[in-house]
Design an enzyme around this catalytic site. Sequence first.
Site, PDB file in Angstrom:
ATOM      1  N   ASP A   6       0.817  -1.220   0.000  1.00 44.63           N
ATOM      2  CA  ASP A   6       0.000   0.000   0.000  1.00 44.63           C
ATOM      3  C   ASP A   6       0.848   1.266   0.000  1.00 44.63           C
ATOM      4  OD1 ASP A   6      -2.446  -1.143  -0.040  1.00 44.63           O
ATOM      5  OD2 ASP A   6      -3.056  -0.515   1.966  1.00 44.63           O
TER       6      ASP A   6
ATOM      7  N   HIS B 281      -5.178   8.955   6.576  1.00 45.52           N
ATOM      8  CA  HIS B 281      -4.999   7.673   7.277  1.00 45.52           C
ATOM      9  C   HIS B 281      -3.760   7.592   8.165  1.00 45.52           C
ATOM     10  CE1 HIS B 281      -8.363   5.853   5.288  1.00 45.52           C
ATOM     11  NE2 HIS B 281      -7.834   5.942   4.089  1.00 45.52           N
TER      12      HIS B 281
ATOM     13  N   GLY C 217      -2.337   3.264   4.474  1.00 48.15           N
ATOM     14  CA  GLY C 217      -3.222   3.529   3.339  1.00 48.15           C
ATOM     15  C   GLY C 217      -2.795   4.672   2.439  1.00 48.15           C
TER      16      GLY C 217
ATOM     17  N   ASP D 278     -14.551  11.255   2.126  1.00 45.64           N
ATOM     18  CA  ASP D 278     -13.848  10.176   1.423  1.00 45.64           C
ATOM     19  C   ASP D 278     -14.630   8.871   1.668  1.00 45.64           C
ATOM     20  OD1 ASP D 278     -10.582   9.789   0.599  1.00 45.64           O
ATOM     21  OD2 ASP D 278     -11.661   7.965   1.194  1.00 45.64           O
TER      22      ASP D 278
ATOM     23  N   HIS E 205     -13.460   6.140   2.359  1.00 46.85           N
ATOM     24  CA  HIS E 205     -12.825   5.410   3.463  1.00 46.85           C
ATOM     25  C   HIS E 205     -12.934   6.237   4.745  1.00 46.85           C
ATOM     26  CE1 HIS E 205     -10.761   3.960  -0.219  1.00 46.85           C
ATOM     27  NE2 HIS E 205     -10.814   2.791   0.391  1.00 46.85           N
TER      28      HIS E 205
ATOM     29  N   ASP F 211     -13.704   9.140  -4.000  1.00 47.43           N
ATOM     30  CA  ASP F 211     -13.693   7.699  -4.289  1.00 47.43           C
ATOM     31  C   ASP F 211     -15.009   6.997  -3.944  1.00 47.43           C
ATOM     32  OD1 ASP F 211     -13.221   8.154  -1.627  1.00 47.43           O
ATOM     33  OD2 ASP F 211     -11.405   6.947  -1.479  1.00 47.43           O
TER      34      ASP F 211
END
Length: 397
Positions: free
Chosen positions: A99, A141, A149, A177, A179, A266
């Site tokens: 990642d 993150h 991330g 986001d 996430h 996203d």
Amino acid sequence: MAECNGDFIMENVFIYSDEFQDYHFSPDHPFNQLRVKLAFDLLNKGGFIRESQIRPPRTATDEEIALIHDQEYINAIKQAGEGKLDKQSALQYGIGTEDTPIFANMHEASALLVGGTLTAVDYVLEGKAEHALNLGGGLHHSFKGKASGFCIYNDSSIAIKYMQQKYGLRVMYIDTDAHHGDGVQWSFYDDPTVCTVSIHETGRYLFPGTGAVNERGQGAGYGYSFNVPLDAFTEDESFLYAYRNVMHEIAAYFKPDVILTQNGADAHYYDPLTHLYSTIKIYKEIPKIAHEIAHQYCNGRWIAVGGGGYDIWRVVPRAWSLIWLEMNNIRDVSGMLPLDWIEEWKDKAVVPIAMKWEDPDDMYKPIPRKKEIEEKNYLTVAKSLHIIRNNMKNIIY
Ligand SMILES: [Zn+2]
């Protein structure tokens, strides 16, 4: 809603440098800062940015980065970027992974993204700009001593600490986001002067797995952390129902001095990393509501950053342009994108590039579970609203 200074007595600023491209993991990594350039170019070719509104980012100092991160971690990032950190140590700091791989000069590239967000903050809080946008930032993150991330330094967390210390302000952080904005949430989990709100795809099947409704803060910070996890396959109406209701109530409850919005793009149907089914429509509404809140409670003080967004040819340039357009009260764009932008990039795109501001009507097939998903989200929102209203009762102004 109070309008901005339409005469541009106070300009909005767009933080930009081609050097944002230096934050680059590898050619096939999903995190690709070319999207910042694509958005900037789209706005430029559309004639939506004046030269006088563009400002370069500065580089954040170690001292500023250390507002959130351990100096030991900063040193490790510097060493890694010079190829001097062994693999075992790297893994302890969350880098050298699939990642978040190591890349040359990763400290310098990351410090520039942080500095970009701090530049945006200073413009707004010194009263030199009403709103400011740093699409290079939004790396929500990363933690105190660990990358996560795709994120090395957490520019939003650093900017919030900076706003607290330098300006003594109460900050509302809004993260849309797909996430969960975990790094920022945990940084201020016990702090009642920062209110973090994250609306995202449920962590049941998606990184980072956190962001449940019952993560509400701890100690003195209890009641200042909010999460709205949406079901996979959530569509526009349900996303916006949740966002509108929750944001307005939280703003009324917290009464921020300034807002910082993280604008990951996203949650779109085309995004390859998530499972939400939104269209470009939500990216018109998200900044609009942030803008309303900024004027209603914060005398306009609004700093916006980028974030996730992995369909860089069809989604991110349009979604991020819409933030800037909203900041400047330009709401009538429709139809074809600037033709010279399409011309410039269409051959470099790995999928047919976006041609219009709108998405095609038949982008995806109707979802059989639509009703069930909407009902689940409705209950999640009801739970959040119940929490907010309970908190309000307990507050003594
Ligand atoms: Zn994301």
